[in-house]
Design a protein around this motif. Structure first.
Motif, short mmCIF file in Angstrom:
data_model
loop_
_atom_site.label_atom_id
_atom_site.label_comp_id
_atom_site.label_asym_id
_atom_site.label_seq_id
_atom_site.Cartn_x
_atom_site.Cartn_y
_atom_site.Cartn_z
N GLU A 245 0.85 -1.19 0.00
CA GLU A 245 0.00 0.00 0.00
C GLU A 245 0.88 1.24 0.00
N ASN B 1 -9.69 4.98 -2.81
CA ASN B 1 -11.00 5.58 -2.99
C ASN B 1 -12.08 4.79 -2.27
N SER B 2 -11.82 3.49 -2.06
CA SER B 2 -12.81 2.67 -1.37
C SER B 2 -13.11 3.26 0.00
N VAL C 272 -22.81 2.75 -1.00
CA VAL C 272 -23.97 2.09 -1.60
C VAL C 272 -23.46 1.16 -2.69
N ASN D 230 -3.71 7.59 -6.05
CA ASN D 230 -3.97 6.91 -7.34
C ASN D 230 -3.49 7.77 -8.50
N LEU E 99 -17.79 -0.29 -6.34
CA LEU E 99 -17.44 -1.24 -5.28
C LEU E 99 -17.80 -2.66 -5.68
#
Ligand SMILES: Cc1cc2nc3c(=O)[nH]c(=O)nc-3n(C[C@H](O)[C@H](O)[C@H](O)COP(=O)(O)OP(=O)(O)OC[C@H]3O[C@@H](n4cnc5c(N)ncnc54)[C@H](O)[C@@H]3O)c2cc1C
Length: 516
Positions: A41, A51-52, A58, A246, A481
């Motif tokens: 990481e 970004n997760s 949702v 990212n 997701l």
């Protein structure tokens, strides 16, 4: 920094690059194949998760009513009986995905995504994720019965941060080594295949040797130079909604060794976003810059003119492309204008601190206060808009109500309300980029990366934002997701199985082929 009780020194069976949802799903799936797994990481631990970690949480998946919902969370008897859970059948999911991507989504990838989405959600739950009904957004009680609209009835407890924490906890329990502040910089080859990753660590460049590598380290949304190069002029000044880590490293590393680019490299998910938001997302106030209630507004630019049909669809089918429309406007900004009638229906973050909100008792006063906006142009727009509304059609925000305009350009197709009730409010927005669509070409059902001759690259897999071909031009909310889970799980399973077979000298024809 290493996060593991007894960090192993390697080599590993599988090294996963990244620590967002796709990477965590790949790592967990690889472990379930019996593989020894390490994750690299780039971020320090407190900014980890990509970004997760910023995601609202949702998720869109195919389901056939409440029985499928009960596979994901426990419901009370009242919830089972008194709520209209509706459905998102595989056909409806296909329709949404194909429609919003202008029928360009890759058929093989989208079939896998849609048909395996519910199973992936059930698997995610088995890996420690917690779901609850999404009563927060796009849900309302109409005529005494609760409905969901937009086909997203589930929410991750704790949103994206909750998901990343749950999966990180499980990764810890399963003995996965996680190396933080470890930025992968290149792939290592032995002449035939990928055998590891070189990464920048606090102690300098280090080699992480492995039988298989899964790249799940995001797109290039946080890299202004690549944004300008691939998305076009002006994209350098977009705000970044999520992680600053990212920057396209995984894509560059793969392209450097001949991987095949795939998908919509000039495409991206970008939304209306607080005009004066910081350069990157802020984990302590993740939703504060959202401005997703625009279907109830008129959006006007510096000339005071409208430039999109704000109400053509529920926001979750348009928000991801309207950020680009805001970026195209003079000085890259717009205002969302509401009156007091619709104010109670705005999402809660419109009431946060640090929101650029202008309030006025008359439209004239609002026009004067909206900095940089042509006041006369704005007042003319409002007069024409108010006069064009089909006021005989009842307003109903829980369905596409058809209460639109007649004779103005652009039209507003649904949820049009006359701007006549003070106080009036205007919210300043600019473009916030979420993630980029361009990625790598893979063998869809294994996630193995192919080269420009479409030959499999031995030992290399990918998933998540790095997977090309799923999204083009636009995006149905809640799919990022799910895509990361479906394809992360697939890549991790294939990489884990191939690595373990090789380690144990059990190379079946299938595993040889999968990794050849
Ligand atoms: C504000 C916001 C809200 C969102 N809301 C939702 C939502 O509600 N529902 C939904 O489905 N989607 C949502 N999304 C989209 C979703 O977050 C993404 O599609 C998804 O998280 C992508 O997962 P990923 O694992 O591919 O990438 P990421 O989660 O971004 O993970 C990439 C990882 O790679 C790491 N990394 C990068 N470069 C390197 C390197 N060189 N070496 C090592 N590590 C590296 C990063 O630090 C990170 O850990 C949202 C996104 C944002 C920004």
């Amino acid at each position: 920094m290493i996060d593991s009780a007894q960090p192993s020194a390697g080599p590993w069976d599988v090294v996963v690059v990244g620590k967002g949802n796709a990477a965590l799903c790949a790592a967990l799936a690889a472990v379930d194949q019996g593989a020894r797994v390490a994750m690299l990481e780039a971020a320090p631990i407190d900014e980890s998760g990509g970004n997760s970690r910023f995601a609202g949480g949702v998720m869109r998946f195919a389901y056939n009513g409440v029985k499928d919902i009960q596979k994901l969370c426990d419901l009370t008897e009242e919830e089972v009986n008194d709520i209209d859970w509706e459905s998102n059948t595989t056909d409806e999911f296909y329709d949404d995905l194909y429609r919003v991507t202008s029928y360009r989504t890759d058929p093989a990838l989208s079939e896998i995504l849609v048909t395996r989405s519910l199973d992936a959600m059930i698997w995610l739950r088995s890996q420690g994720a917690h779901f609850v009904p999404n009563y927060r957004h796009q849900s309302a009680v109409v005529d005494g019965k609760r409905h969901f609209f937009g086909r997203m009835p589930m929410w991750m407890v704790g949103g994206g941060p909750g998901l990343v924490q749950d999966l990180t906890n499980t990764a810890g329990k399963k003995g996965i080594d996680i190396f933080y502040e470890t930025r992968a910089v290149s792939l290592i080859r032995d002449g035939k295949r990928i055998v590891g990753v070189e990464a920048n660590t606090a102690d300098g460049i280090r080699s992480f040797m492995a039988r298989c590598v899964v790249l799940a380290c995001g797109g290039f949304e946080a890299n202004p130079e690549w944004r300008t190069r691939y998305l076009g002029p002006g994209w350098d000044v977009a705000k970044v909604r999520g992680s600053r880590f990212n920057v396209g490293d995984g894509l560059r590393m793969a392209l450097d060794i001949g991987a095949c680019p795939f998908g919509n490299w000039s495409g991206r998910h970008a939304v209306s976003w607080e005009r004066y938001a910081p350069e990157f997302g802020n984990l302590s106030i993740p939703e504060s810059s959202y401005r997703h209630s625009f279907p109830l507004s008129i959006m006007i630019n510096a000339e005071g003119k409208r430039f999109v049909d704000e109400g053509i669809e529920f926001y979750n089918y348009t928000y991801a492309k309207y950020g680009a429309e805001v970026l195209k406007q003079p000085d890259q900004f717009a205002y969302q204008v509401f009156d007091a009638k619709v104010k109670p229906r705005l999402r809660p973050e419109y009431g946060d601190k640090n929101v650029t909100r202008i309030v006025a008792d008359s439209l004239e006063e609002l026009a004067e206060k909206m900095e940089g906006v042509n006041a006369e142009g704005f007042l003319k727009t409002v007069r024409e808009y108010n006069a064009a509304i089909k006021t005989d059609v009842p307003f109903d925000h829980s369905v596409k109500d058809g209460r639109g305009t007649v004779g103005i350009e652009p039209p507003k197709s649904n949820w049009a309300t006359v701007l006549d009730t003070p106080p009036f409010e205007a919210y300043a927005v600019t473009c916030g980029i979420t993630f980029t669509f361009g990625g790598l070409r893979t063998v869809p059902d294994t996630g193995q990366v192919v080269d420009v001759n479409f030959h499999r690259i031995p030992g290399l897999y990918t998933a998540g934002e790095m997977l090309g071909g799923v999204f083009y031009f636009n995006y149905p909310a809640g799919t990022g997701l799910v895509s990361g889970t479906v394809f992360g799980r697939i890549a991790g399973t294939a990489a884990g199985a191939a690595a373990v077979a090789e380690r144990d000298g059990n190379c079946s024809p299938q595993s040889m082929e999968a990794n050849a």
